[in-house]
Design a protein around this motif. Structure first.
Motif, mmCIF file in Angstrom:
data_model
loop_
_atom_site.group_PDB
_atom_site.id
_atom_site.type_symbol
_atom_site.label_atom_id
_atom_site.label_comp_id
_atom_site.label_asym_id
_atom_site.label_seq_id
_atom_site.Cartn_x
_atom_site.Cartn_y
_atom_site.Cartn_z
ATOM 1 N N PRO A 165 0.819 -1.208 0.000
ATOM 2 C CA PRO A 165 0.000 0.000 0.000
ATOM 3 C C PRO A 165 0.852 1.258 0.000
ATOM 4 O O PRO A 165 1.971 1.271 0.499
ATOM 5 C CB PRO A 165 -0.810 -0.126 1.299
ATOM 6 N N HIS A 166 0.309 2.300 -0.573
ATOM 7 C CA HIS A 166 0.977 3.600 -0.568
ATOM 8 C C HIS A 166 1.256 4.026 0.876
ATOM 9 O O HIS A 166 0.447 3.817 1.765
ATOM 10 C CB HIS A 166 0.064 4.630 -1.236
ATOM 11 N N SER A 167 2.444 4.586 1.130
ATOM 12 C CA SER A 167 2.783 4.999 2.489
ATOM 13 C C SER A 167 3.435 6.362 2.464
ATOM 14 O O SER A 167 4.132 6.712 1.523
ATOM 15 C CB SER A 167 3.735 3.986 3.141
ATOM 16 N N SER A 168 3.189 7.140 3.538
ATOM 17 C CA SER A 168 3.810 8.460 3.613
ATOM 18 C C SER A 168 5.318 8.331 3.745
ATOM 19 O O SER A 168 6.061 9.179 3.250
ATOM 20 C CB SER A 168 3.226 9.228 4.807
ATOM 21 N N ARG A 169 5.763 7.269 4.427
ATOM 22 C CA ARG A 169 7.204 7.056 4.543
ATOM 23 C C ARG A 169 7.812 6.851 3.157
ATOM 24 O O ARG A 169 8.897 7.330 2.857
ATOM 25 C CB ARG A 169 7.486 5.832 5.425
ATOM 26 N N GLY A 170 7.073 6.132 2.280
ATOM 27 C CA GLY A 170 7.565 5.915 0.927
ATOM 28 C C GLY A 170 7.660 7.210 0.143
ATOM 29 O O GLY A 170 8.598 7.405 -0.632
ATOM 30 N N GLN A 212 2.856 16.899 2.952
ATOM 31 C CA GLN A 212 3.008 16.292 4.271
ATOM 32 C C GLN A 212 4.396 15.669 4.411
ATOM 33 O O GLN A 212 5.041 15.777 5.459
ATOM 34 C CB GLN A 212 1.939 15.223 4.500
ATOM 35 N N ALA A 213 4.866 15.021 3.336
ATOM 36 C CA ALA A 213 6.210 14.424 3.365
ATOM 37 C C ALA A 213 7.277 15.496 3.563
ATOM 38 O O ALA A 213 8.225 15.306 4.335
ATOM 39 C CB ALA A 213 6.461 13.664 2.067
ATOM 40 N N MET A 214 7.133 16.630 2.887
ATOM 41 C CA MET A 214 8.101 17.712 3.037
ATOM 42 C C MET A 214 8.103 18.254 4.462
ATOM 43 O O MET A 214 9.164 18.532 5.042
ATOM 44 C CB MET A 214 7.800 18.822 2.020
ATOM 45 N N ARG A 215 6.915 18.400 5.029
ATOM 46 C CA ARG A 215 6.836 18.902 6.415
ATOM 47 C C ARG A 215 7.493 17.933 7.393
ATOM 48 O O ARG A 215 8.244 18.335 8.293
ATOM 49 C CB ARG A 215 5.374 19.151 6.791
ATOM 50 N N ARG A 216 7.234 16.644 7.221
ATOM 51 C CA ARG A 216 7.797 15.661 8.147
ATOM 52 C C ARG A 216 9.311 15.557 7.993
ATOM 53 O O ARG A 216 10.038 15.410 8.984
ATOM 54 C CB ARG A 216 7.143 14.302 7.918
ATOM 55 N N SER A 256 2.101 10.641 -6.815
ATOM 56 C CA SER A 256 1.932 11.162 -5.465
ATOM 57 C C SER A 256 0.983 12.363 -5.485
ATOM 58 O O SER A 256 1.147 13.285 -6.281
ATOM 59 C CB SER A 256 3.286 11.587 -4.884
ATOM 60 N N GLN A 257 -0.005 12.351 -4.596
ATOM 61 C CA GLN A 257 -0.954 13.450 -4.500
ATOM 62 C C GLN A 257 -0.315 14.646 -3.786
ATOM 63 O O GLN A 257 0.608 14.502 -2.981
ATOM 64 C CB GLN A 257 -2.205 13.012 -3.741
ATOM 65 N N GLU A 258 -0.811 15.841 -4.076
ATOM 66 C CA GLU A 258 -0.219 17.056 -3.513
ATOM 67 C C GLU A 258 -0.205 17.024 -1.989
ATOM 68 O O GLU A 258 0.805 17.371 -1.363
ATOM 69 C CB GLU A 258 -0.978 18.296 -3.999
#
Length: 333
Positions: free
Chosen positions: A26-31, A72-76, A65-67
């Motif tokens: 599954p798609h993951s924010s970590r990915g 969110q990835a950039m912020r984390r 990847s959705q906006e």
């Protein structure tokens, strides 16, 4: 080169180092975070300049990847110190912090050096032996998983091996799990008849060899068409997929010395295919990254570059050598 289907049809690029032939996750924010760092490492390495967040959103959109996920990835990543951030009016920009540029560059360096022959072996094996009672099955499972992560092979019940010097890491693992009847040693091995087969079984070299053959079959066919032009957007997706699939082998290949490998070992052919295709796709892939960034900042788009594979021992930089050492000690995630 014209590919009959989108380059991202078989793999979720957001999942780090997950080869498509082993199934999608599954798609993951970590990915998404990993993908962003991978792209910056390949096309924006060792740069002090920051890129507009909108440019990075568009770049990751090339991989589905959705906006919201990208932002969110950039912020984390910023919260974790992996990215630096600057705001000017309504524009937010991101880049690689100066203090982690060196470690960030180890990742693409390792992609280019992984699979080279382990020629400096000292003829010693790291051996971990242990005895854990049946009542502590969870500890046994955690220990086995930890040893497998460090690329140890399961030689026999309660005994794991690797040709790499991982004594320190193994002792730390035993201590962390509270295994009292556990021992770590560095030893020579006087091979007897059948021992090479036992080593091959311990590291499941048959399955690994088949995976390398699948890699050669898929990407060798694409390499055979490399004389034809590749659309830049397709080149970027394909080059990233290629790197993703190649680096997946880091998780399963114990990097045994040549003397311990089958005579028909397919990794050298797989590595040659990877390096040739990775290099041939580089200019077009970088051109598309420039195109995406140019929509937001023309000046910054001219700074985009791409990694080049070393073709001789003289081209292997000290940084690449450090990457090999760090990765063999499992210091690069």
């Amino acid at each position: 080169m014209t590919i009959g289907r989108p380059a991202n049809a078989d793999v979720d690029f957001s999942d780090p180092h997950q080869p498509h032939y082993r199934g999608r996750r599954p798609h993951s924010s970590r990915g998404t975070r990993h993908l962003l760092i991978t792209l910056l490492g390949d096309y924006w390495f060792a740069r002090d300049e920051l890129l507009p967040s909108a440019a990075l959103v568009d770049l990751l959109a090339e991989f589905g990847s959705q906006e919201n996920a990208t932002r969110q990835a950039m912020r984390r990543l910023t919260q974790h110190g992996a990215l630096t951030q600057r705001r000017e009016g309504r524009t937010t920009s991101y880049g690689i912090p100066a203090d982690i540029v060196a470690s960030q560059r180890l990742r693409p360096a390792r992609a280019l050096t992984f699979g080279a022959d382990f020629a400096d072996w000292d003829q010693h094996w790291t051996v971990v032996s242990y005895s854990i009672p049946e009542t502590e099955r969870d500890v046994r499972r955690l220990l086995r998983n930890g040893l497998r992560t460090m690329a140890f092979g399961d030689l026999q019940d309660g005994m794991w091996i690797t040709p790499h010097d991982r004594r320190e890491e193994a002792v730390e693992l035993l201590d962390d799990l509270g295994v009292e009847a556990g021992h770590v040693m560095r030893a020579t091995w006087s091979l007897r008849d059948g021992d090479r087969a036992a080593i091959a079984d311990a590291f499941d070299l048959t399955a690994l060899g088949e995976a390398y053959e699948a890699f050669v079959t898929e990407y060798g066919a694409l390499l055979a068409q490399a004389s034809e032009p590749v659309p830049p957007a397709e080149a970027l997706r394909l080059r990233t997929k290629l790197t993703n699939d190649w680096l997946a082998f880091r998780l399963t290949d114990p990097e045994l010395p040549v003397a311990m490998l089958p005579s028909d070992w397919s990794r050298p052919r797989a590595r040659a295919v990877f390096l040739d295709l990775y290099e041939s796709l580089g200019p077009a892939a970088a051109a598309h990254v420039r195109h995406v960034i140019a929509h937001h900042d023309e000046t910054l788009s001219h700074i985009v570059s791409y990694q080049v594979a070393p073709r001789s021992a003289e081209q292997v930089t000290p940084e690449m050598t450090r990457a090999v050492t760090a990765d063999r000690r499992r210091e690069i995630s």
